[in-house]
Design an enzyme around this catalytic site. Structure first.
Site, PDB file in Angstrom:
ATOM      1  N   ASP A 199      22.354 -62.801 -17.454  1.00 52.08           N
ATOM      2  CA  ASP A 199      23.130 -63.018 -18.691  1.00 52.08           C
ATOM      3  C   ASP A 199      24.485 -62.327 -18.614  1.00 52.08           C
ATOM      4  OD1 ASP A 199      22.491 -60.331 -18.956  1.00 52.08           O
ATOM      5  OD2 ASP A 199      21.001 -60.657 -20.526  1.00 52.08           O
ATOM      6  N   ASN A 236      14.597 -55.258 -29.745  1.00 53.45           N
ATOM      7  CA  ASN A 236      14.156 -56.306 -30.679  1.00 53.45           C
ATOM      8  C   ASN A 236      13.233 -57.316 -29.983  1.00 53.45           C
ATOM      9  OD1 ASN A 236      15.930 -57.527 -28.995  1.00 53.45           O
ATOM     10  ND2 ASN A 236      17.234 -58.417 -30.581  1.00 53.45           N
ATOM     11  N   HIS A 288      13.959 -58.894 -27.170  1.00 54.96           N
ATOM     12  CA  HIS A 288      14.644 -59.962 -26.421  1.00 54.96           C
ATOM     13  C   HIS A 288      14.458 -59.804 -24.912  1.00 54.96           C
ATOM     14  CE1 HIS A 288      18.846 -57.801 -26.009  1.00 54.96           C
ATOM     15  NE2 HIS A 288      17.977 -57.347 -25.134  1.00 54.96           N
ATOM     16  N   GLU A 345      17.385 -64.003 -28.063  1.00 57.39           N
ATOM     17  CA  GLU A 345      17.165 -63.167 -29.233  1.00 57.39           C
ATOM     18  C   GLU A 345      16.000 -63.711 -30.062  1.00 57.39           C
ATOM     19  OE1 GLU A 345      18.676 -60.554 -28.660  1.00 57.39           O
ATOM     20  OE2 GLU A 345      20.647 -60.462 -29.585  1.00 57.39           O
TER      21      GLU A 345
HETATM   22  P1  PGA Z   1      17.764 -51.687 -21.001  1.00 55.50           P
HETATM   23  O1  PGA Z   1      18.020 -53.068 -21.721  1.00 55.50           O
HETATM   24  O2  PGA Z   1      17.173 -51.988 -19.679  1.00 55.50           O
HETATM   25  O3  PGA Z   1      19.137 -51.066 -20.901  1.00 55.50           O
HETATM   26  O4  PGA Z   1      16.820 -50.902 -21.887  1.00 55.50           O
HETATM   27  C1  PGA Z   1      16.993 -53.981 -21.837  1.00 55.50           C
HETATM   28  C2  PGA Z   1      17.462 -55.223 -22.553  1.00 55.50           C
HETATM   29  O5  PGA Z   1      18.159 -55.117 -23.567  1.00 55.50           O
HETATM   30  O6  PGA Z   1      17.100 -56.315 -22.102  1.00 55.50           O
END
Ligand code: PGA
Length: 244
Positions: free
Chosen positions: A67, A136, A138, A143
């Site tokens: 992404d 959340n 995701h 999302e």
């Molecule tokens: P993080 O992010 O690995 O920095 O905890 C995870 C995400 O938001 O997919």
């Protein structure tokens, strides 16, 4: 889906790096899709070291970035582009034909999504996908409410993603949209590793593994993947009932 538990972040990361390295040895033309973010950082470092130290052939692998933050230049140190260029593509000296990262500055972002879908299809799909999980629930920028049928798409970011995302940047940035690979590609991937470490992820891991499968909690999609692995350290597993 299978749950695997590790004592700590180091062991979790070593496992994933080892799995990927072994897969490249077995299939030099492996198609690998990785998330950026804090969780896979050590995995990427260990993987690159392993490939270089063991002189594993990297000339045929394909790499796909999961992404990107819409509107951010690749020179921004908080962008996914920046992370992968500096930590994977550069150190492995991959050729431009060997990878595809979303151009989040493209005038036509929809076309950028189509280019990603075409790239994945031309490579006959993703062999291994490594993702993290947001606060959340995701995965990538899928999302809450994202359809499990989505291919690559552009999305308005959830409030939680906008605020938690600030941790990647040296100064405050306006985060409003993301461009991401969708869940159709995840369901079609031959193997998926969802990694999580730390007690702050315990609640979302419980929902991922033991909650209902719903588009309102995106990571629950892992329960539908036959070759999906939720890999957690002890802290992230701490709220699971019968974790072993
Ligand atoms: P993080 O992010 O690995 O920095 O905890 C995870 C995400 O938001 O997919």
């Amino acid at each position: 889906m299978e749950l695997k538990r590790f004592r700590n972040y180091q062991e979790l990361s070593e496992f994933v790096a080892g799995e990927i390295a072994d897969s490249i040895k077995n299939k030099p033309s492996l198609v690998l899709c990785l998330a950026s973010g804090d969780t896979p950082k050590l995995t990427v470092e260990l993987l690159v070291n392993k490939i270089n130290e063991e002189k594993i052939d990297r000339s045929k692998i394909t790499f796909i970035g999961l992404d990107e933050w819409v509107g951010l230049p690749p020179t921004n140190s908080g962008s996914c582009h920046y992370f992968f260029k500096n930590n994977l593509i550069g150190p492995l000296q991959l050729m431009t034909s060997q990878y595809f990262l979303f151009d989040a500055l493209a005038d036509d972002l929809r076309n950028e999504c189509l280019k990603m879908d075409k790239f994945i299809n031309e490579k006959n799909g993703i062999d291994i996908m490594v993702v993290g999980i947001g606060m959340n629930g995701h995965i990538g920028f899928n999302e809450p409410g994202s359809s499990f049928d989505n291919l690559s798409h552009i999305i308005d970011l959830d409030e939680i993603t906008r605020s938690v995302g600030q941790k990647y940047f040296n100064e405050k940035v306006e985060l409003s949209q993301g461009i991401t690979i969708g869940f159709k590609h995840l369901l079609n991937a031959k193997k998926v590793f969802l990694m999580a470490n730390g007690s702050k992820k315990a609640e979302v891991i419980k929902k991922t593994v033991q909650g209902p499968v719903t588009e309102y909690f995106p990571a629950s999609i892992m329960q539908q993947h036959e070759n999906g692995f939720v890999l957690v350290d002890d802290d992230a597993a701490s709220l699971l009932s019968n974790p072993d």
